[in-house]
Design a protein around this motif. Structure first.
Motif, PDB file in Angstrom:
ATOM      1  N   GLY A 292       0.810  -1.206   0.000  1.00 50.93           N
ATOM      2  CA  GLY A 292       0.000   0.000   0.000  1.00 50.93           C
ATOM      3  C   GLY A 292       0.851   1.266   0.000  1.00 50.93           C
ATOM      4  N   ASN A 293       0.328   2.320  -0.631  1.00 47.68           N
ATOM      5  CA  ASN A 293       1.038   3.594  -0.727  1.00 47.68           C
ATOM      6  C   ASN A 293       0.676   4.447   0.495  1.00 47.68           C
ATOM      7  N   PHE A 294       1.323   4.148   1.596  1.00 50.96           N
ATOM      8  CA  PHE A 294       1.016   4.798   2.870  1.00 50.96           C
ATOM      9  C   PHE A 294       1.230   6.313   2.772  1.00 50.96           C
ATOM     10  N   ALA A 295       2.348   6.733   2.216  1.00 44.96           N
ATOM     11  CA  ALA A 295       2.697   8.151   2.159  1.00 44.96           C
ATOM     12  C   ALA A 295       1.682   8.963   1.368  1.00 44.96           C
ATOM     13  N   ARG A 296       1.069   8.355   0.379  1.00 46.40           N
ATOM     14  CA  ARG A 296       0.108   9.075  -0.453  1.00 46.40           C
ATOM     15  C   ARG A 296      -1.207   9.313   0.283  1.00 46.40           C
ATOM     16  N   TYR A 297      -1.640   8.353   1.086  1.00 48.86           N
ATOM     17  CA  TYR A 297      -2.993   8.419   1.639  1.00 48.86           C
ATOM     18  C   TYR A 297      -3.060   8.852   3.106  1.00 48.86           C
ATOM     19  N   VAL A 298      -1.946   8.868   3.808  1.00 50.48           N
ATOM     20  CA  VAL A 298      -2.003   9.303   5.199  1.00 50.48           C
ATOM     21  C   VAL A 298      -2.269  10.797   5.240  1.00 50.48           C
ATOM     22  N   ARG A 299      -3.067  11.254   6.212  1.00 48.97           N
ATOM     23  CA  ARG A 299      -3.340  12.680   6.323  1.00 48.97           C
ATOM     24  C   ARG A 299      -3.499  13.074   7.787  1.00 48.97           C
ATOM     25  N   LYS A 300      -3.177  14.311   8.070  1.00 52.37           N
ATOM     26  CA  LYS A 300      -3.337  14.861   9.409  1.00 52.37           C
ATOM     27  C   LYS A 300      -4.765  15.392   9.549  1.00 52.37           C
ATOM     28  N   VAL A 301      -5.497  14.895  10.554  1.00 52.25           N
ATOM     29  CA  VAL A 301      -6.890  15.323  10.716  1.00 52.25           C
ATOM     30  C   VAL A 301      -7.023  16.491  11.684  1.00 52.25           C
ATOM     31  N   GLY A 302      -6.037  16.687  12.548  1.00 53.54           N
ATOM     32  CA  GLY A 302      -6.142  17.784  13.490  1.00 53.54           C
ATOM     33  C   GLY A 302      -5.098  17.715  14.581  1.00 53.54           C
ATOM     34  N   VAL A 303      -5.250  18.613  15.553  1.00 49.27           N
ATOM     35  CA  VAL A 303      -4.300  18.740  16.650  1.00 49.27           C
ATOM     36  C   VAL A 303      -5.052  18.625  17.973  1.00 49.27           C
ATOM     37  N   LYS A 304      -4.559  17.793  18.873  1.00 48.07           N
ATOM     38  CA  LYS A 304      -5.154  17.624  20.191  1.00 48.07           C
ATOM     39  C   LYS A 304      -4.736  18.772  21.107  1.00 48.07           C
ATOM     40  N   PRO A 305      -5.494  19.028  22.160  1.00 48.48           N
ATOM     41  CA  PRO A 305      -5.107  20.080  23.106  1.00 48.48           C
ATOM     42  C   PRO A 305      -3.809  19.780  23.851  1.00 48.48           C
ATOM     43  N   SER A 306      -3.454  18.497  23.942  1.00 45.89           N
ATOM     44  CA  SER A 306      -2.293  18.086  24.730  1.00 45.89           C
ATOM     45  C   SER A 306      -1.756  16.780  24.179  1.00 45.89           C
ATOM     46  N   GLN A 307      -0.567  16.394  24.639  1.00 43.81           N
ATOM     47  CA  GLN A 307      -0.096  15.043  24.357  1.00 43.81           C
ATOM     48  C   GLN A 307      -1.032  14.044  25.054  1.00 43.81           C
ATOM     49  N   GLY A 308      -1.111  12.858  24.485  1.00 41.23           N
ATOM     50  CA  GLY A 308      -1.992  11.850  25.050  1.00 41.23           C
ATOM     51  C   GLY A 308      -1.432  10.459  24.874  1.00 41.23           C
ATOM     52  N   GLU A 309      -1.967   9.532  25.634  1.00 39.92           N
ATOM     53  CA  GLU A 309      -1.582   8.121  25.531  1.00 39.92           C
ATOM     54  C   GLU A 309      -2.574   7.371  24.663  1.00 39.92           C
ATOM     55  N   GLY A 310      -3.585   6.791  25.295  1.00 39.78           N
ATOM     56  CA  GLY A 310      -4.505   5.926  24.570  1.00 39.78           C
ATOM     57  C   GLY A 310      -5.584   6.682  23.818  1.00 39.78           C
ATOM     58  N   MET A 311      -6.198   5.997  22.853  1.00 35.45           N
ATOM     59  CA  MET A 311      -7.377   6.498  22.164  1.00 35.45           C
ATOM     60  C   MET A 311      -8.259   5.320  21.805  1.00 35.45           C
ATOM     61  N   THR A 312      -9.548   5.583  21.633  1.00 31.85           N
ATOM     62  CA  THR A 312     -10.489   4.530  21.262  1.00 31.85           C
ATOM     63  C   THR A 312     -11.647   5.145  20.499  1.00 31.85           C
ATOM     64  N   TYR A 313     -12.317   4.326  19.683  1.00 29.48           N
ATOM     65  CA  TYR A 313     -13.352   4.796  18.764  1.00 29.48           C
ATOM     66  C   TYR A 313     -14.666   4.107  19.106  1.00 29.48           C
ATOM     67  N   SER A 314     -15.765   4.866  19.092  1.00 30.12           N
ATOM     68  CA  SER A 314     -17.065   4.289  19.406  1.00 30.12           C
ATOM     69  C   SER A 314     -17.872   4.038  18.137  1.00 30.12           C
ATOM     70  N   ARG A 315     -18.932   3.259  18.275  1.00 32.87           N
ATOM     71  CA  ARG A 315     -19.800   3.007  17.124  1.00 32.87           C
ATOM     72  C   ARG A 315     -20.584   4.241  16.711  1.00 32.87           C
ATOM     73  N   SER A 316     -20.582   5.250  17.575  1.00 31.75           N
ATOM     74  CA  SER A 316     -21.283   6.503  17.275  1.00 31.75           C
ATOM     75  C   SER A 316     -20.371   7.515  16.599  1.00 31.75           C
ATOM     76  N   ASN A 317     -19.220   7.054  16.120  1.00 30.06           N
ATOM     77  CA  ASN A 317     -18.245   7.911  15.423  1.00 30.06           C
ATOM     78  C   ASN A 317     -17.702   9.020  16.326  1.00 30.06           C
ATOM     79  N   HIS A 318     -17.347   8.631  17.527  1.00 27.36           N
ATOM     80  CA  HIS A 318     -16.653   9.524  18.453  1.00 27.36           C
ATOM     81  C   HIS A 318     -15.260   8.948  18.696  1.00 27.36           C
ATOM     82  N   LEU A 319     -14.257   9.801  18.607  1.00 28.28           N
ATOM     83  CA  LEU A 319     -12.899   9.389  18.929  1.00 28.28           C
ATOM     84  C   LEU A 319     -12.552   9.949  20.305  1.00 28.28           C
ATOM     85  N   TYR A 320     -12.318   9.055  21.255  1.00 27.08           N
ATOM     86  CA  TYR A 320     -11.955   9.436  22.619  1.00 27.08           C
ATOM     87  C   TYR A 320     -10.435   9.355  22.764  1.00 27.08           C
TER      88      TYR A 320
END
Length: 509
Positions: A292-320
């Motif tokens: 796969g052409n990773f470099a072509r399709y990867v994109r930055k979606v935004g910036v968090k308020p702070s550094q963080g450790e874990g993240m998880t995604y819900s079925r309601s399309n929320h990224l925690y």
């Protein structure tokens, strides 16, 4: 002072110069919030015998202060946690939480035998795992290297090749395993940190794993029993963003890709570096393909308020995701941004970020986040900055060091594939004199009732104090007591009643 950890990870203790904006959050005094389900000051285990524990202490196979919980997942009302072998004296790296006589302890999972250091069939270093709620399969990632956060000069040991083990919790048997080739997970560098699982059709097939020290995304194909990896600048530490300050203590580190999440439609992977603020997205169809052409399709979606450790995604399309410097958890509402920006998942930017929960005293270093199937967000808090800085207090005078939270958010995780999901209000039937508060999804006492010692809701003092002259209800004891300047007992008996002195008269009535 400076404290060096291997592989270029440097830790610095900074002096606190003030309370800053963090003081606006109201702390949970003494961490007694009822949503905290497990508390640990020192991590201890359920040993085969007292003699086995004493022997482990003597041989330093168990050094209590070197044990700290990091990863956590739930399944069938049970909690599974990891204790990474960052330092010597960790007897078991994968465990199930058991409560004995009111104390939370760890039971090695699946067995003591599977925790043997040097046995490459066993587990050497487990940082994270994923549990598929549909199958009961636990996807376990084993770095194979130990002691790389040692504080006493102990050298890192590259004990075994890195591997992934899939284990059926219901049948208590191994499904399959895969040993990563050295070119995929370098035995001298790798640190397999976090994992998400992807379905192909009706079957779980792919695992995507963050390799924090090698700055890679490792991909495993269960059906073909193959693996590959991608490297990209998005997985590197961000220059100048390595200082993480939590309540006056600063970790200065250079570490790469850490938290990773999978969208519920299995089309996108989100990830970011712990030494950075950015969140990136890559289509899973690209990452699962070794070419796969990773470099072509990867994109930055935004910036968090702070550094963080874990993240998880819900079925309601929320990224925690965790917010380390603000001692909080944030949530990106992706559907809201799609509606506002009129853009697809592939183009939407991260703007609608809100705080879910925060606490200066009881959310110091939120590590792993996960969902159960009943609408609750679970997460670990482990004061990891203090652990690495060797400033952690194991006496208990500063409160527990590790907390496991369970907070109702009314959502389930990305892997939950049930067609119909009905979340019961309050997750259970409320007890006598209780009602469900829909705002918090917790059972609360009806009007006029109070809860004493976290037990059932009762009328204060059973509603009896009004029948005793010159008495009132002492809510601290839930008993009737005489009013000020009155003596005696309000209750029945030979000396029943409260006798009171008229102010300054010396007369009683």
């Amino acid at each position: 002072m400076k404290h060096c950890v291997c592989l270029g990870l440097t830790v610095v203790l900074a002096l606190a110069t003030g309370t800053s904006a963090l003081s606006r959050y109201k702390p949970f005094t003494n961490c007694d919030d009822e949503r905290i389900v497990h508390r640990f000051t020192v991590i201890d285990y359920i040993w085969p015998s007292d003699t086995a524990r004493e022997h482990a202490l003597e041989k330093e196979d168990y050094i209590p202060h070197n044990n700290i919980i990091s990863g956590m997942k739930t399944y069938d009302n049970k909690v599974y946690v990891t204790v990474p072998r960052w330092r010597r004296g960790v007897p078991s790296t994968l465990n199930k939480v058991i409560v004995r006589n009111g104390t939370s302890m760890l039971q090695p999972f699946p067995s003591w035998k599977m925790q043997k250091i040097g046995d490459c069939r066993a587990l050497q270093f487990v940082q994270s795992m994923e549990i598929d709620p549909n199958t009961g399969w636990m996807w376990i990632i084993d770095t194979g290297r130990i002691n790389f956060f040692a504080a006493d000069g102990t050298a890192t040991k590259n004990v075994c090749p890195a591997k992934i083990v899939i284990y059926d919790i219901n049948k208590m048997e191994e499904v399959t395993r895969h040993e990563f080739p050295n070119h995929v997970a370098d035995r001298n560098v790798t640190f397999l940190n976090d994992i998400v699982v992807m379905y192909s059709g009706s079957r779980p097939r792919y695992a995507f794993i963050s390799d924090t020290f090698a700055f890679r995304m490792v991909v495993y194909d269960m059906i073909r029993n193959t693996s590959h990896f991608f490297s990209h600048p998005s997985m590197l530490p961000e220059p100048g963003n390595g200082n993480i300050t939590i309540m006056g203590e600063t970790l200065s580190l250079s570490a790469g890709i850490n938290g990773i999440a999978m969208s519920s439609d299995m089309k996108f992977i989100y990830f970011g570096s712990i030494s950075g603020y950015s969140v990136y997205q890559i289509p899973s169809r690209v990452a699962r393909n070794p070419h796969g052409n990773f470099a072509r399709y990867v994109r930055k979606v935004g910036v968090k308020p702070s550094q963080g450790e874990g993240m998880t995604y819900s079925r309601s399309n929320h990224l925690y995701f965790s917010d380390l410097t603000s001692n909080s958890i944030n949530r990106w509402d992706i559907d809201q941004d799609r509606k506002i920006q009129r853009k697809s998942f592939q183009r939407v930017a991260m703007k609608s970020v809100s705080e879910v929960l925060s606490s200066n005293t009881c959310m110091n270093f939120v590590d792993t986040l996960t969902f159960d199937t009943e609408g609750y967000l679970w997460f670990t808090v482990n004061k990891l900055h203090k652990y690495i800085l060797t400033s952690m207090d194991f006496t208990g005078s500063s409160g527990p060091n590790v907390l496991i939270w369970k907070v109702y958010v009314g959502e389930v995780g990305y892997l939950d594939r049930r067609r119909t999901i009905k979340l019961a209000p309050c997750g259970r039937r409320c007890g006598p004199n209780e009602r469900c508060d829909v705002g918090t999804n917790r059972c609360v006492c009806n009007h006029g009732y109070m809860r004493y010692n976290r037990k059932t809701c009762q009328l204060p003092c059973d509603g009896r104090c009004g029948s005793f002259p010159h008495s009132h209800c002492d809510h601290s004891t839930n008993r009737c007591t005489c009013d000020p300047r009155c003596t005696g007992t309000p209750y029945g008996g030979a000396r029943a009643g409260c006798i009171c002195e008229q102010r300054g008269s010396g007369r009683y009535y």
